[in-house]
Write a protein that holds these residues in place. Structure first.
Motif, short mmCIF file in Angstrom:
data_model
loop_
_atom_site.label_atom_id
_atom_site.label_comp_id
_atom_site.label_asym_id
_atom_site.label_seq_id
_atom_site.Cartn_x
_atom_site.Cartn_y
_atom_site.Cartn_z
N VAL A 1 0.34 -1.27 -0.08
CA VAL A 1 -0.47 0.32 0.03
C VAL A 1 0.94 1.24 -0.25
N ALA A 2 -0.08 2.27 -0.34
CA ALA A 2 0.74 3.39 -0.21
C ALA A 2 1.47 4.42 1.22
N ALA A 3 2.11 4.70 1.07
CA ALA A 3 2.17 5.85 2.37
C ALA A 3 2.88 7.36 2.39
N TYR A 4 2.56 7.94 3.12
CA TYR A 4 2.81 9.88 2.80
C TYR A 4 3.54 9.74 4.24
N PRO A 5 4.91 10.45 3.68
CA PRO A 5 5.71 10.73 5.22
C PRO A 5 5.14 11.91 5.31
N GLU A 6 5.25 12.90 3.92
CA GLU A 6 4.89 14.65 4.13
C GLU A 6 3.32 14.65 4.28
N TYR A 7 2.47 13.19 4.20
CA TYR A 7 1.25 13.05 4.41
C TYR A 7 0.53 13.77 2.86
N HIS A 8 -0.63 12.90 3.05
CA HIS A 8 -1.18 12.86 1.61
C HIS A 8 -1.89 14.37 1.43
N PRO A 9 -1.96 14.37 0.02
CA PRO A 9 -2.03 15.95 0.27
C PRO A 9 -3.49 16.43 0.74
N PRO B 1 -2.42 15.27 10.12
CA PRO B 1 -1.55 14.51 10.13
C PRO B 1 -1.78 13.34 10.88
N ARG B 2 -2.38 13.52 11.92
CA ARG B 2 -3.37 12.17 12.96
C ARG B 2 -4.16 11.40 11.64
N HIS B 3 -4.78 12.06 11.01
CA HIS B 3 -6.10 11.11 10.54
C HIS B 3 -5.11 10.73 9.06
N ASP B 4 -4.03 11.39 8.68
CA ASP B 4 -4.13 10.53 7.72
C ASP B 4 -2.96 8.95 8.03
N HIS C 1 10.39 9.70 10.62
CA HIS C 1 9.26 10.71 12.20
C HIS C 1 7.98 9.95 11.65
N PHE C 2 7.42 10.08 10.04
CA PHE C 2 6.64 9.10 10.16
C PHE C 2 6.55 6.73 9.96
N VAL C 3 7.87 7.07 9.88
CA VAL C 3 7.37 5.50 11.11
C VAL C 3 7.63 5.19 12.09
N GLU C 4 8.35 6.23 12.99
CA GLU C 4 8.21 6.01 14.07
C GLU C 4 6.27 6.50 14.55
N ASP C 5 5.60 7.48 14.06
CA ASP C 5 4.49 8.05 14.13
C ASP C 5 3.43 5.95 14.53
N ALA C 6 4.19 5.33 13.18
CA ALA C 6 3.44 4.80 12.99
C ALA C 6 3.14 3.65 13.66
N LYS C 7 4.46 3.38 14.00
CA LYS C 7 4.15 1.95 14.78
C LYS C 7 4.05 2.51 16.11
N ARG C 8 3.62 3.37 16.71
CA ARG C 8 3.42 3.92 17.95
C ARG C 8 1.50 3.61 18.01
N LEU C 9 0.99 3.41 15.84
CA LEU C 9 -0.11 3.24 15.72
C LEU C 9 -0.16 1.50 15.34
#
Length: 276
Positions: free
Chosen positions: A133-141, A146-149, A177-185
């Motif tokens: 699947v796709a991931a967006y480190p700078e968040y989907h436009p 950011p949380r929602h993304d 940062h994105f990878v860390e935040d995703a791990k926390r989820l």
């Protein structure tokens, strides 16, 4: 240590000349032994046949091919049919995306989000497909926040994705940062950085504008200063992107996915410099 995954992305050629060019590119890149290559899928499935033709040809060449599959504007029946076609050709890898609405198409279809597509693929085909699947480190436009993304991303993974490939970026910190935040989820699948070699200033700025990838001001200014000097653009682009890849791999990225734009030169040069 799990084996790192290095892969390439192509788009389906629209002309016989384009098909020849892509074959030549593959001849140059396949000796690098990518884990797989992905082939894009046009808005609303507009390149569906081209995607199928390309992946079948690539599989015949002995490299695993992963067609992109976008679900916007599609029905369950239509997606079931495409999955059946890919299965009948022995394709076992897929990149599942929401995709863009083609202009002029008013109907969103029976799928609203990529997570629904992933869920449907699992329901219809069990474990047959390895799903990216796709991931967006700078968040989907189009993300509300950011949380929602991030929550959206976690939903896709929980629906049954095996791994993720990111949108390209030029800021390694955004990725970490994105990878860390995703791990926390609770996301525990590999998140592979998407890498865009820099070979053309105006084209890259146009792509970045469309997909929400940030080009740091210092990079944009330097590239702009080269004007039409393609050699300088290429040399500077190689330095910037190789350094980015180096930092990502040193920081633990599980591999790299190169957006080749159906050309071999820049990807080959970065690969060589990285000593892969």
């Amino acid at each position: 240590m799990t084996q790192r995954s290095f892969s390439f992305e192509f788009f389906p050629p629209k002309t016989p000349e384009g098909a020849e060019k892509l074959r030549a590119t593959r001849q140059q890149l396949f000796p690098l032994k990518p884990k797989f290559v992905s082939v894009t899928f046009g808005a609303g499935g507009s390149t569906q046949q081209g995607t199928l033709d390309a992946v079948v040809e690539i599989q015949r060449e002995g490299v695993e091919a992963a067609p992109h599959l976008s679900c916007v504007g599609s029905t369950h029946e239509n997606i079931r049919e495409i999955l059946g076609t890919y299965r009948s050709h022995g394709i076992r890898h897929i990149v599942a995306l929401r995709g863009d609405m083609p202009s002029g198409m008013g109907e969103i279809g029976e799928f609203r989000y990529a997570s629904e597509l992933v869920e449907y693929i699992r329901k219809e085909t069990g474990d047959w497909f390895n799903i990216e699947v796709a991931a967006y480190p700078e968040y989907h436009p189009q993300a509300k926040s950011p949380r929602h993304d991030l929550e959206n991303f976690a939903r896709k993974v929980k629906a049954g994705a095996n791994a993720a490939i990111t949108q390209y970026f030029f800021n390694a910190d955004a990725y970490f940062h994105f990878v860390e935040d995703a791990k926390r989820l609770g996301v525990d699948v590999p998140i592979v950085p998407g890498i865009m070699p820099i070979t053309n200033y105006s084209q890259m700025m146009r792509f970045s504008e469309m997909c929400g990838a940030e080009v740091p001001r210092w990079i944009a200014k330097r590239l702009e200063s080269f004007g039409d000097d393609r050699e300088s653009i290429r040399a500077f682009g190689l330095d910037v992107v190789t350094e980015l890849c180096d930092r990502l791999l040193a920081g633990g990225a599980p591999g790299l996915h190169f957006y080749t734009l159906n050309a071999a030169g820049a990807t080959q040069a970065i690969w060589k410099r990285l000593g892969l």
